[in-house]
Design an enzyme around this catalytic site. Sequence first.
Site, PDB file in Angstrom:
ATOM      1  N   ASN A 128      34.347  -9.446 101.120  1.00  0.00           N
ATOM      2  CA  ASN A 128      33.434 -10.508 100.694  1.00  0.00           C
ATOM      3  C   ASN A 128      33.573 -10.259  98.906  1.00  0.00           C
ATOM      4  OD1 ASN A 128      32.228  -8.165 102.112  1.00  0.00           O
ATOM      5  ND2 ASN A 128      30.398  -8.389 100.436  1.00  0.00           N
ATOM      6  N   GLN A 175      33.458 -14.009 105.929  1.00  0.00           N
ATOM      7  CA  GLN A 175      33.915 -14.507 104.528  1.00  0.00           C
ATOM      8  C   GLN A 175      35.289 -15.580 104.823  1.00  0.00           C
ATOM      9  OE1 GLN A 175      32.564 -15.110 101.858  1.00  0.00           O
ATOM     10  NE2 GLN A 175      31.093 -13.541 102.030  1.00  0.00           N
ATOM     11  N   THR A 177      15.238 -19.021 122.154  1.00  0.00           N
ATOM     12  CA  THR A 177      15.395 -20.342 122.154  1.00  0.00           C
ATOM     13  C   THR A 177      16.395 -20.654 121.042  1.00  0.00           C
ATOM     14  OG1 THR A 177      13.148 -20.626 123.334  1.00  0.00           O
ATOM     15  CG2 THR A 177      14.156 -22.664 121.941  1.00  0.00           C
ATOM     16  N   CYS A 220      21.261  -1.416  93.218  1.00  0.00           N
ATOM     17  CA  CYS A 220      20.506  -0.623  92.454  1.00  0.00           C
ATOM     18  C   CYS A 220      19.964   0.591  93.419  1.00  0.00           C
ATOM     19  CB  CYS A 220      19.310  -1.411  91.942  1.00  0.00           C
ATOM     20  SG  CYS A 220      19.878  -2.582  90.434  1.00  0.00           S
TER      21      CYS A 220
HETATM   22  N1  PLP Z   1      29.730  -9.878 106.774  1.00  0.00           N
HETATM   23  C1  PLP Z   1      30.185 -10.338 105.594  1.00  0.00           C
HETATM   24  C2  PLP Z   1      31.610 -10.145 105.152  1.00  0.00           C
HETATM   25  C3  PLP Z   1      29.304 -11.183 104.739  1.00  0.00           C
HETATM   26  O1  PLP Z   1      29.882 -11.485 103.502  1.00  0.00           O
HETATM   27  C4  PLP Z   1      27.988 -11.242 104.949  1.00  0.00           C
HETATM   28  C5  PLP Z   1      27.206 -11.767 104.089  1.00  0.00           C
HETATM   29  O2  PLP Z   1      27.284 -11.932 102.830  1.00  0.00           O
HETATM   30  C6  PLP Z   1      27.631 -10.848 106.401  1.00  0.00           C
HETATM   31  C7  PLP Z   1      28.268 -10.373 107.034  1.00  0.00           C
HETATM   32  C8  PLP Z   1      26.217 -11.098 106.634  1.00  0.00           C
HETATM   33  O3  PLP Z   1      26.031 -12.443 107.027  1.00  0.00           O
HETATM   34  P1  PLP Z   1      24.520 -12.921 107.131  1.00  0.00           P
HETATM   35  O4  PLP Z   1      24.246 -13.165 105.720  1.00  0.00           O
HETATM   36  O5  PLP Z   1      24.813 -14.128 107.867  1.00  0.00           O
HETATM   37  O6  PLP Z   1      23.629 -12.026 107.714  1.00  0.00           O
END
Ligand code: PLP
Length: 387
Positions: free
Chosen positions: A148, A176, A234, A322
């Site tokens: 990410n 991602q 649900t 942080c």
């Molecule tokens: N995994 C990756 C690689 C992500 O970039 C993110 C969110 O930034 C997530 C998991 C988590 O997804 P969510 O925000 O839907 O919980």
Amino acid sequence: MIYFDNNASTRISDDVYEAMKPFFGELYANPSSSHRFGGSVRKAVEDARARVAKLIGAEPDEIVFTGSGTEADNSAIMSALESNPSKKHIITTAVEHHAVLNLCRNLSNKGYRITYLPVDSLGAMDLKELENAICDDTAVVSIMYANNETGVLFPVGEIAKIAKKKGVTFHTDAVQAVGKVPIDVKAMDVDMLSLSGHKLHAPKGVGMLYVRGGIDFFPYLIGGHQERGRRAGTENVASIVGLGMACETAMKNLASEAEYIRNLRDRLEAGILKNCPDSRINGDRVNRLPNTANIGFGYVEGEAILVRLDMKGICASSGSACTAGSVEPSHVLRAMKVPVDFVHGSIRFSFGKYNTQAEVDEALAVIPEIIKVLVEMSPFGKGIQRL
Ligand code: PLP
């Protein structure tokens, strides 16, 4: 405003918004109800399931809707552990999202042994290290599809082969990657794959876990029989319908959008590298998502850059956290051993289909000046030795 933070979240597209609207109004029945009204809502959920399945090359009954990408990641790993109750070893990488990393940390406090595979300076893992790490006690391998922060892609097909050869369940966090690069779960032979709606122009608070037909699956949320007993609660019907629409649109436009977005990203990178003397790209420049640029600016603080970008109406991000009053550089960049003079000043610019070349040029008109001013203010500015 210029929004270069699409890896954090994306704007809901108009077609998604329109598709969702009836489910906030007249189509309010519970999809599990046996009356025809409930049945019409159930049909919408099933149509969405088919659309999501198509985007990743799965069968509709292999799709489990969840409340987020995080829930999908947690469900996958916990299910693999429950399927192999005698095994206490998990393999992942040092650069996963916290949805995986912090679950693993938590599990290590409960007696599980975790292997965090390292990455090299380009953000790539070594398949040999994976192969060597798998042992009789390994319950699951969980490795992301694309990072990410840097966009670096992992060799998911090859990882799946190794895991299969050794008889270990393989999950990939593709949050991602879905909608940005073509994905075919059958061709790659992965066991489980996570995605999240808000990264591909669907709403926040909806995700999906692909569970390959035939593997054991234990639900993470226990209660009603929704999702064929694989996820109780649900269904968030409107968001699921939105996710279905987003997947269909992504599938139609994947190649052309990726090309458009890559050009924007490359234009920003080229402009920055040319006009900001101490800047560098973090991560593999070829083997990565088309929309992500992670740029290190030497001798400056990322948070200071972000504040100044924000004042100019430009949204970007850093992977810093942080903690206890100080700013810790991103765990991803530290795992890649990004040089100390750059690791604090690294910024992620992530693009999407709503960005334009005019926005890139507007950003390029202000970024070099922002960096120049900050370098001049920096006690670590060029020429000054660190102690
Ligand atoms: N995994 C990756 C690689 C992500 O970039 C993110 C969110 O930034 C997530 C998991 C988590 O997804 P969510 O925000 O839907 O919980």
